[in-house]
Design a protein around this motif. Sequence first.
Motif, mmCIF file in Angstrom:
data_model
loop_
_atom_site.group_PDB
_atom_site.id
_atom_site.type_symbol
_atom_site.label_atom_id
_atom_site.label_comp_id
_atom_site.label_asym_id
_atom_site.label_seq_id
_atom_site.Cartn_x
_atom_site.Cartn_y
_atom_site.Cartn_z
ATOM 1 N N LEU A 4 -86.091 64.407 29.663
ATOM 2 C CA LEU A 4 -86.045 65.848 29.406
ATOM 3 C C LEU A 4 -86.708 66.612 30.547
ATOM 4 O O LEU A 4 -87.781 66.216 31.022
ATOM 5 C CB LEU A 4 -86.781 66.172 28.095
ATOM 6 C CG LEU A 4 -86.943 67.645 27.722
ATOM 7 C CD1 LEU A 4 -85.581 68.316 27.526
ATOM 8 C CD2 LEU A 4 -87.794 67.796 26.476
ATOM 9 N N ARG A 5 -86.086 67.702 30.944
ATOM 10 C CA ARG A 5 -86.704 68.613 31.907
ATOM 11 C C ARG A 5 -87.646 69.541 31.143
ATOM 12 O O ARG A 5 -87.322 70.687 30.846
ATOM 13 C CB ARG A 5 -85.621 69.396 32.637
ATOM 14 C CG ARG A 5 -84.722 68.488 33.466
ATOM 15 C CD ARG A 5 -83.634 69.257 34.184
ATOM 16 N NE ARG A 5 -82.787 68.344 34.940
ATOM 17 C CZ ARG A 5 -81.761 68.714 35.690
ATOM 18 N NH1 ARG A 5 -81.455 70.001 35.800
ATOM 19 N NH2 ARG A 5 -81.044 67.819 36.329
ATOM 20 N N THR B 5 -82.594 63.044 25.304
ATOM 21 C CA THR B 5 -82.107 64.378 24.924
ATOM 22 C C THR B 5 -80.753 64.590 25.581
ATOM 23 O O THR B 5 -80.531 64.168 26.716
ATOM 24 C CB THR B 5 -83.089 65.480 25.336
ATOM 25 O OG1 THR B 5 -83.163 65.556 26.769
ATOM 26 C CG2 THR B 5 -84.484 65.208 24.779
ATOM 27 N N ARG C 221 -83.189 72.911 25.349
ATOM 28 C CA ARG C 221 -84.339 72.329 26.036
ATOM 29 C C ARG C 221 -85.650 72.910 25.526
ATOM 30 O O ARG C 221 -86.627 72.177 25.334
ATOM 31 C CB ARG C 221 -84.221 72.554 27.545
ATOM 32 C CG ARG C 221 -83.213 71.640 28.215
ATOM 33 C CD ARG C 221 -83.114 71.949 29.695
ATOM 34 N NE ARG C 221 -82.148 71.075 30.344
ATOM 35 C CZ ARG C 221 -81.562 71.348 31.510
ATOM 36 N NH1 ARG C 221 -81.874 72.469 32.156
ATOM 37 N NH2 ARG C 221 -80.693 70.511 32.028
ATOM 38 N N GLU D 264 -88.578 70.600 23.456
ATOM 39 C CA GLU D 264 -90.006 70.527 23.785
ATOM 40 C C GLU D 264 -90.863 70.829 22.562
ATOM 41 O O GLU D 264 -91.834 70.116 22.269
ATOM 42 C CB GLU D 264 -90.348 71.499 24.910
ATOM 43 C CG GLU D 264 -89.787 71.128 26.264
ATOM 44 C CD GLU D 264 -90.383 71.977 27.375
ATOM 45 O OE1 GLU D 264 -91.597 71.850 27.616
ATOM 46 O OE2 GLU D 264 -89.636 72.764 27.992
#
Length: 277
Positions: free
Chosen positions: A7-8, A80, A232, A236
């Motif tokens: 994941l970014r 993700t 995204r 988080e």
Amino acid sequence: MRLGVVLRADTIIRDEGFRQRRVVTPYGPVDRVFSGKLSGTETHFLYGRFPGGRTPSWEIPYQANQSAFDELGVDHVIGTFVVGGVDKVVRGGDLVIPHDLVSFSGPQVSLPPTSGRFSNAHVIPSMCPRLRELLIRGARESGIAVHEDGLYFGFYGFARIETLAELELMDRLGARIVGQTMDPEFTLARQRHAHYAAIAVAIDSYHDMRDESDQDPEEFRARSREAIRYGRERFERIIAAGLASVAREPLAQVCSCARTSKGKHPDMFASFPEELL
């Protein structure tokens, strides 16, 4: 638990002071790993499965990505994903925590066995019930709506999206979402007896894909970008809330993801004993 997340995670990386590191693997260096702690859990974010610019799914360095997690001692992995909605209840922007996947083909990659002998990964159940519990808890505690189950259909081998006939087949088979990147990431993690779970955001729906030729491409791209940004940010929040919940109350689910046979042969899915061939 040492957690690896693909994941970014820009907000967590910035706010929690995660540090970037370069991990050298037999498949080349991976320099997009960010490490730190969340609610006391050692966590490593792989900043996207693509190194740099986006590539076709079959060019993703899956072996290097998993090997980086191996080097870091990661034993729990969350993937993700950006997907298409197949089930008619899934709309663009919806989040889904899949409970299983279908993968008939894909990049043919594997990793050398750690035991010295090849053994097929045991993948029933496929998604770790403990990690799924963590994600579902995180969503509920964050007040973020998710579909708490769904079948992910892996679609590979073509630089295109699905035909109408393919969409209708997936729908008949009970798929909820479709994507190109869960496997072999999932298989490589399970080869290492790692716990694996996933969460996805749909950028379009069954209805959108059926009517694609009638849509303005720029409107579709703008809608997709917004869904990805939305997904995204919520990924988080869900992961952070899930880890905070586990710090307060241990997970109730049990699993056999890390179990290995203690007998003469690694497991029932290993290749036949040589003396029987």
